[in-house]
Write a protein that holds these residues in place. Structure first.
Motif, PDB file in Angstrom:
ATOM      1  N   ASN A   1      -6.712  -5.125  -2.033  1.00 33.33           N
ATOM      2  CA  ASN A   1      -6.140  -4.095  -1.170  1.00 33.33           C
ATOM      3  C   ASN A   1      -4.745  -4.489  -0.695  1.00 33.33           C
ATOM      4  O   ASN A   1      -3.822  -3.681  -0.714  1.00 33.33           O
ATOM      5  CB  ASN A   1      -7.046  -3.833   0.035  1.00 33.33           C
TER       6      ASN A   1
ATOM      7  N   TYR B   1      -0.838  -2.743  -1.071  1.00 31.95           N
ATOM      8  CA  TYR B   1      -0.088  -2.253   0.088  1.00 31.95           C
ATOM      9  C   TYR B   1       1.421  -2.521   0.033  1.00 31.95           C
ATOM     10  O   TYR B   1       2.202  -1.806   0.649  1.00 31.95           O
ATOM     11  CB  TYR B   1      -0.618  -2.879   1.385  1.00 31.95           C
TER      12      TYR B   1
ATOM     13  N   THR C   1       3.649   2.538   8.252  1.00 29.77           N
ATOM     14  CA  THR C   1       3.162   1.645   7.201  1.00 29.77           C
ATOM     15  C   THR C   1       1.665   1.343   7.362  1.00 29.77           C
ATOM     16  O   THR C   1       0.945   1.231   6.384  1.00 29.77           O
ATOM     17  CB  THR C   1       3.967   0.329   7.171  1.00 29.77           C
TER      18      THR C   1
ATOM     19  N   THR D   1      -1.322   2.576   4.612  1.00 28.38           N
ATOM     20  CA  THR D   1      -2.114   1.549   3.921  1.00 28.38           C
ATOM     21  C   THR D   1      -3.551   1.498   4.445  1.00 28.38           C
ATOM     22  O   THR D   1      -4.451   2.040   3.837  1.00 28.38           O
ATOM     23  CB  THR D   1      -1.445   0.177   4.089  1.00 28.38           C
TER      24      THR D   1
ATOM     25  N   ASP E   1      -8.137   1.831   1.048  1.00 33.64           N
ATOM     26  CA  ASP E   1      -7.952   1.706   2.494  1.00 33.64           C
ATOM     27  C   ASP E   1      -9.229   1.283   3.224  1.00 33.64           C
ATOM     28  O   ASP E   1     -10.270   1.021   2.620  1.00 33.64           O
ATOM     29  CB  ASP E   1      -7.417   3.025   3.063  1.00 33.64           C
TER      30      ASP E   1
ATOM     31  N   GLN F   1       2.834  -6.864   6.358  1.00 34.46           N
ATOM     32  CA  GLN F   1       3.524  -5.687   6.885  1.00 34.46           C
ATOM     33  C   GLN F   1       4.901  -6.075   7.431  1.00 34.46           C
ATOM     34  O   GLN F   1       5.921  -5.490   7.059  1.00 34.46           O
ATOM     35  CB  GLN F   1       2.659  -5.083   8.004  1.00 34.46           C
TER      36      GLN F   1
END
Ligand code: HEM
Length: 494
Positions: free
Chosen positions: A110, A114, A159, A163, A235, A449
């Motif tokens: 995952n 992202y 963001t 995601t 997600d 992130q």
């Protein structure tokens, strides 16, 4: 055995609320010099026993379940906002299972998916936000301002929703209904709500209405997904659907909805505050901005001048980027103190804070214990030049094995403790993500992130500060920069 020393205060009930609230770190430092590493202060009628330093963090964060409780300390704040049945509104073993389900949603696979989404959101932001007109006009000569907090809050929610939260949430982010609900929920997630869980005020009513509406919104998404059975998303909703507790009880729709609200709230302010401090520090130190840019060029620039997309694996191997985030979290951790309610008397061993027998303290049931990783992270007894923002201090093996020399105060006297290692343990002097059973599970996501936002920005713009570096504001849930907090930017020439 006796009680820890109590900090002198003039006004009963109110106690040291003002000193603690205005500048908790200065307050801890001055108390520590007077009373030693373990002391009690009164905060609006509550007895808060602070345990400073790595040993203190160990006592609080590594405390036994029978002795300390996070849910008793936080549920008044979190349950009205997140909703029932999750996090601090269920037995701790349930919450630990919920944390495992969330970790499952933060899988390598995952996270890999992202990176591209996050850089795309940031690039889009530069292409439509009003503050970045000069960027779009390809003006590489003049400097223009952007407001740091406003920019990082928007980038963080855009963001995170693209995601973790999923495409349905992302598509509602710009809608007025969603922003109002989010603002109302957030209005109920303030320090005052910790102290006064329910007051007959409009903000409390708005919070409760928004919680219900948000919960229904997520349940609606779940039902649609079940009905549609579309392609598998990367997600959190997709990861949580179909999970069951060890005793066989399935995670209910409401559990999932409330966990998603909890994740939204846990990740939003912490990440946006951290990004703000990072951008401010980079703007204050343009030579670090250049180092970050050169690192990007070295790893991701093609021969024809175009950029290769970032990848999760490569992002983890950028020492300059990594040390900038790490050092900012040392000096500006969003959470300055962590507390728990004391459920049964805690005996503080005599060797823990003080060598002499008469310093064996009992922290009684009913007190709250408080640890402050933020204080340890700027402790001059541990770090060289602690208030200097110096990413290079993490140069040796990205800080994984950075040595610190631990000392503690015993009623004003310095006592040497010996060498330790910056680790993920409860006794580390570096704990921006906490430690122990309540340690953050969002660390990898946050690094990803924040790192992607920063990398995308330095590829495109140069930054500088034209006002003094902002002071911290401790009156908000997370430590934010005070105004003014603007950064001047200029488009990088191609
Ligand atoms: C717990 C910091 C981002 C989810 C914590 C704790 C800290 C922390 C200090 C421990 C609290 C305690 O012991 O009482 C941070 C920082 C972040 C960040 C500095 C960003 C720079 C995130 C994100 C998420 C998240 C992005 C979600 C995706 C959680 C959760 C817990 C937690 C679920 C567990 C609470 C518990 O077990 O009691 N975080 N966090 N955090 N955080 Fe984060």
């Amino acid at each position: 055995p006796k009680l820890p020393p109590e900090v002198f205060h003039l006004v009963p009930f109110f106690g040291s609320a003002a000193s603690f609230g205005n500048d908790p770190l200065a307050f801890f430092d001055s108390c520590r010099r007077k009373y030693g590493d373990c002391f009690t202060f009164v905060l609006l009628g509550r007895k808060m026993t602070v345990c400073v330093g790595p040993k203190g963090s160990n006592l609080v964060l590594g405390g036994k379940l029978s002795e300390v409780s996070a849910e008793e300390a936080y549920t008044h704040l979190t349950t009205p906002v997140f909703g029932q049945g999750v996090v601090f509104d269920c037995p701790n073993h349930r919450f630990m299972e919920q944390k495992r389900f969330i970790k499952f949603g933060l899988s390598q696979e995952n996270l890999q998916a992202y990176v591209g989404m996050i850089s795309e959101e940031v690039a889009n932001f530069l292409n439509y936000d009003a503050q970045f007109t000069a960027f779009r006009e390809k003006d590489a000569t003049s400097w223009s301002p952007f407001h740091v907090l406003r920019t990082t809050s928007e980038m963080t929610i855009l963001t995170a929703s693209r995601t973790l939260q999923g495409k349905e949430v992302r598509s509602h982010i710009d809608s007025q209904t969603f922003s109002r609900r989010y603002a109302d929920l957030d209005g109920g997630f303030k320090p005052i709500n910790v102290m006064f869980p329910d007051l007959p005020l409009p903000s409390y009513r708005r919070r409760d209405r928004a919680q219900k509406a948000m919960s229904d919104f997520y349940v609606g998404i779940l039902r649609n997904r079940q009905a549609e059975k579309g392609e598998q998303e990367h997600d959190m909703i997709a990861s949580l659907m179909g999970q069951a507790y060890k005793d066989g009880t399935p995670l209910s729709e409401r559990d999932i909805a409330h966990m998603l609200i909890a994740l939204l709230m846990a990740g939003q302010h912490t990440s946006s505050a951290t990004s703000s401090w990072i951008l401010l520090r980079v703007a204050e130190n343009p030579e670090v901005g250049e180092r970050l840019y050169n690192e990007q060029v070295e790893h991701f620039r093609n021969a024809d001048g175009s950029w290769r997309p970032l990848t999760y694996d490569e992002l983890k191997k950028l020492p300059v980027l990594d040390s900038v985030i790490r050092e900012t979290l040392r000096l500006h951790p969003p959470i300055h103190s962590i507390f728990r309610k004391v459920m049964s008397d805690i005996a503080v061993p005599p060797t823990l804070f003080a060598p002499s027998e008469d310093k064996t303290y009992i922290i009684p049931k009913g007190h709250f214990v408080m640890a402050s990783p933020a204080a340890s992270q700027i402790d001059p007894l541990i770090w060289t030049d602690p208030l200097k923002w110096n990413p290079a201090r993490w140069a040796d093996a990205a800080g994984a094995a950075a040595k610190y020399y631990s000392t503690y105060y015993d009623a004003g006297e310095k006592v040497d403790f010996g060498f330790g290692v910056v680790s993920k343990g409860t006794e580390s002097p570096y704990q921006p993500f906490g430690a122990g059973r309540h340690r953050c599970i969002g660390e990898q996501f946050a690094y990803l992130q924040i790192g992607t936002i920063l990398a995308t920005l330095v590829r495109n713009i140069e930054m500088k500060l034209t006002h003094p570096f902002p002071e911290p504001n401790y009156h908000t849930m997370v430590t934010l920069p005070k105004e003014p907090c603007n950064i001047m930017y200029r488009r990088r020439s191609e």
